[in-house]
Design an enzyme around this catalytic site. Structure first.
Site, PDB file in Angstrom:
ATOM      1  CG  ASP A  53     -16.791  -7.723   4.431  1.00 37.36           C
ATOM      2  OD1 ASP A  53     -17.437  -7.058   5.268  1.00 37.36           O
ATOM      3  OD2 ASP A  53     -16.323  -7.224   3.397  1.00 37.36           O
ATOM      4  CB  CYS A  54     -17.694  -6.857   9.848  1.00 38.95           C
ATOM      5  SG  CYS A  54     -18.894  -6.187  10.987  1.00 38.95           S
ATOM      6  NE  ARG A  55     -17.922  -4.257   4.081  1.00 41.75           N
ATOM      7  CZ  ARG A  55     -17.095  -3.802   3.150  1.00 41.75           C
ATOM      8  NH1 ARG A  55     -17.305  -2.606   2.619  1.00 41.75           N
ATOM      9  NH2 ARG A  55     -16.069  -4.521   2.734  1.00 41.75           N
TER      10      ARG A  55
ATOM     11  CE  LYS B  95      -3.678  -2.248   2.669  1.00 42.64           C
ATOM     12  NZ  LYS B  95      -4.450  -2.224   3.947  1.00 42.64           N
TER      13      LYS B  95
ATOM     14  N   GLY C  84     -11.853   0.233  10.186  1.00 43.16           N
ATOM     15  CA  GLY C  84     -12.913   0.080   9.195  1.00 43.16           C
ATOM     16  C   GLY C  84     -14.263  -0.282   9.770  1.00 43.16           C
TER      17      GLY C  84
ATOM     18  CG  ASN D 143     -17.040   2.983   7.880  1.00 46.00           C
ATOM     19  OD1 ASN D 143     -17.367   4.141   7.668  1.00 46.00           O
ATOM     20  ND2 ASN D 143     -15.815   2.531   7.642  1.00 46.00           N
TER      21      ASN D 143
ATOM     22  CG  ASP E  42       1.805  -1.412  13.436  1.00 42.47           C
ATOM     23  OD1 ASP E  42       1.985  -0.325  12.873  1.00 42.47           O
ATOM     24  OD2 ASP E  42       0.992  -2.265  13.037  1.00 42.47           O
TER      25      ASP E  42
ATOM     26  CD  GLU F 123      -3.293   2.318  11.086  1.00 36.47           C
ATOM     27  OE1 GLU F 123      -2.525   1.517  11.641  1.00 36.47           O
ATOM     28  OE2 GLU F 123      -4.246   1.964  10.376  1.00 36.47           O
TER      29      GLU F 123
END
Length: 397
Positions: A281-283, A17, A329, A333, A147, A383
Site C-alpha cells: 500500500d503506497c499510503r 466487483k 487510486g 490521491n 482492457d 472505467e
C-alpha cells in the site's frame, strides 16, 4: 425509473466487483464487491445511499454464482432489476482478436477462454463471471469490454519486441498494454479541460494504482504504453516488479527456483512490498518513509523516478504534449507521489502549484501546475462508466 441502467461486472479469480451505472448521468446507483472467493469468509458487500451492507456466502459451492445470485436478489429488493437494459463485463486480455467491444455469445466466450494463456489469472475468471451473469440475466444482452482494445492502435515499432518474428507469428508475443478503458476515459476528459478536440490533442496518461501504467495518446489513440505482453512489465507497482532484466529469471532458475516460485516473486512479492519490506500500500509506504524507514524511502524513490522516466521517454512518441494526466487510486490521491514526479520533470519546465495539487484529491481533479508552465492535471477515472457506455452504444447500434 431510468431506462439507461447498465450493470457492470469485473469478475476476478477470487473477487467480483459490480456497479449499476446510469449512462446518462455517469453515476453509480449502487456498487459493491464480492471477496475472498474460495475461502470460508467469502462475502458480498455493497453500498446504497452511503450505507454499507454485507452478506456472507456459503462454503458449499461456486462463489461467483452465489455472488451474482445475491446481486440479483439485491436488485429485486431495490425494485430496479427490471430497469437494467444490459450487462457489461470488463475483460483484461483480448489479444489481437478483439479490438472493440463485442456482444457476448458462446463463440466469444470460447475465444476469451482461448486467450487464457495470455492472462491466466484473469480471463478464466472473466468467463466464469460471464456465464453466471448470463444464467442470472438470460433476457439481457451482455457485452465484453477489453482492457487491451484501446492499445490496438499502437504502431508496429511500439508493440513489436526486438525478438525473432517467429515468436510473434507462432505465439503472439508482443506488447498489448492494459488499463485501456482508464486511459481512454481520462484522455477524453483532459481534452475538455484544455478545450481542445480529442482528435487534435496529445497526452501522457499516468494510471497509478496497485497496478500502474503510462500511455502516450496522440489524437485520441494509444501510440505506446508501458505494460507489455502481460501486466507485469513497465512501472514498479504494488507487488509487481515492472521492467526487469530477463536474465534474472534464468539466474534464479539455475539457483533452484521453480518457474512458479520465480513468477510468484515477481508478481506478488515485489514492487512496493518487496522493496519496502512492509506493505504493498503506497499510503503505508509514505507513512513509514516520513518516519525515516530506509526501505520505504527507497521504494518511494524508485517508484517516482521510474514514472518520471517513462513520462519523459514517451514525449518522443508525440509531436507535442498538451498535458500529463494523473489518475488511478495513487495518481488521484497521493500528493507526495505527484509532487516528486513533477520535481523530477523540472528540466521540462513543470512547476507544481502547491495549492491546486493539495486540492486535487478524493474525487476532485484539475490542473496542478503553475500558470504559464506545462500542464499536468488530475482526472479521476471512471472505467465502469466507459464499460456501461460502450455496452449501451452497442445495444442501440
Amino acid at each position: 425509473m431510468s431506462n439507461s441502467l447498465v450493470l457492470v461486472i469485473n469478475s476476478g479469480s477470487s473477487s467480483l466487483k459490480f456497479a449499476l451505472i446510469d449512462t446518462v448521468s455517469g453515476e453509480a446507483t449502487l456498487n459493491g464487491i464480492g471477496e475472498c472467493f474460495g475461502l470460508a469468509d467469502a462475502n458480498v458487500s455493497w453500498k446504497i445511499d452511503g450505507k454499507k451492507h454485507e452478506f456472507q456466502l456459503s462454503d458449499n459451492g461456486n462463489h461467483h454464482k452465489q455472488a451474482i445470485d445475491r446481486i440479483v436478489a439485491l436488485l429485486e429488493e431495490q425494485g430496479i432489476k427490471q430497469d437494467i437494459v444490459a450487462v457489461g463485463h470488463r475483460v483484461v486480455h483480448g489479444g489481437e482478436k478483439f479490438t472493440q467491444t463485442v456482444k457476448i455469445d458462446e463463440t466469444v466466450l470460447q475465444e476469451i477462454e482461448n486467450l487464457s494463456d495470455l492472462a491466466p489469472l484473469h480471463n478464466p475468471a472473466h468467463v466464469v463471471g460471464m456465464r453466471a451473469a448470463i444464467a442470472a440475466f438470460p433476457a439481457l444482452s451482455q457485452y465484453a469490454v477489453f482492457d487491451t482494445a484501446f492499445h490496438q492502435t499502437m504502431p508496429a515499432k511500439a508493440f513489436t519486441g526486438a525478438i525473432s518474428s517467429k515468436l510473434y507469428d507462432d505465439y503472439g508475443i508482443r506488447r498489448y498494454g492494459f488499463h485501456g478503458t482508464s486511459h481512454y476515459f481520462v484522455s477524453r476528459e483532459a481534452a475538455k479541460v484544455i478545450n481542445k478536440p480529442i482528435e487534435k490533442s496529445s497526452f501522457i496518461s499516468v494510471h497509478l494504482g496497485n497496478g500502474a501504467s503510462v500511455c502516450a495518446i496522440k489524437d485520441g489513440q494509444s501510440v505506446d504504453t508501458s505494460m507489455g505482453f502481460t501486466p507485469l512489465s513497465g512501472l514498479m507497482m504494488g507487488t509487481r516488479c515492472g521492467d526487469l532484466d530477463p536474465g534474472i529469471i534464468e539466474f534464479l532458475l539455475k539457483k533452484g527456483w521453480s518457474t512458479e516460485q520465480v513468477f510468484k516473486e515477481l508478481n506478488s512479492n515485489s514492487g512496493f512490498l518487496g522493496v519496502s519490506g512492509l506493505t504493498s500500500d503506497c499510503r503505508g509506504v509514505i507513512e513509514a518513509m516520513e518516519e525515516g524507514h530506509a526501505g520505504a524511502t527507497l521504494a518511494f524513490e524508485i517508484f517516482t523516478y521510474r514514472v518520471a522516466k517513462y513520462i519523459a521517454s514517451y514525449m518522443v512518441a508525440l509531436d507535442e504534449l498538451d498535458g500529463i494526466i494523473f489518475t488511478g487510486g495513487i495518481g488521484e490521491n497521493s500528493l507526495p507521489i505527484r509532487r516528486q514526479i513533477l520535481k523530477s520533470l523540472k528540466i521540462f519546465g513543470y512547476r507544481e502549484d502547491e495549492v491546486a495539487n493539495a486540492d486535487a484529491r478524493f474525487g476532485k481533479g484539475g490542473v496542478i501546475t503553475q500558470a504559464n508552465t506545462p500542464i499536468a492535471m488530475v482526472i479521476p477515472t471512471n472505467e465502469e462508466w466507459v464499460i456501461a457506455k460502450e455496452s449501451m452504444a452497442l445495444l442501440h447500434a
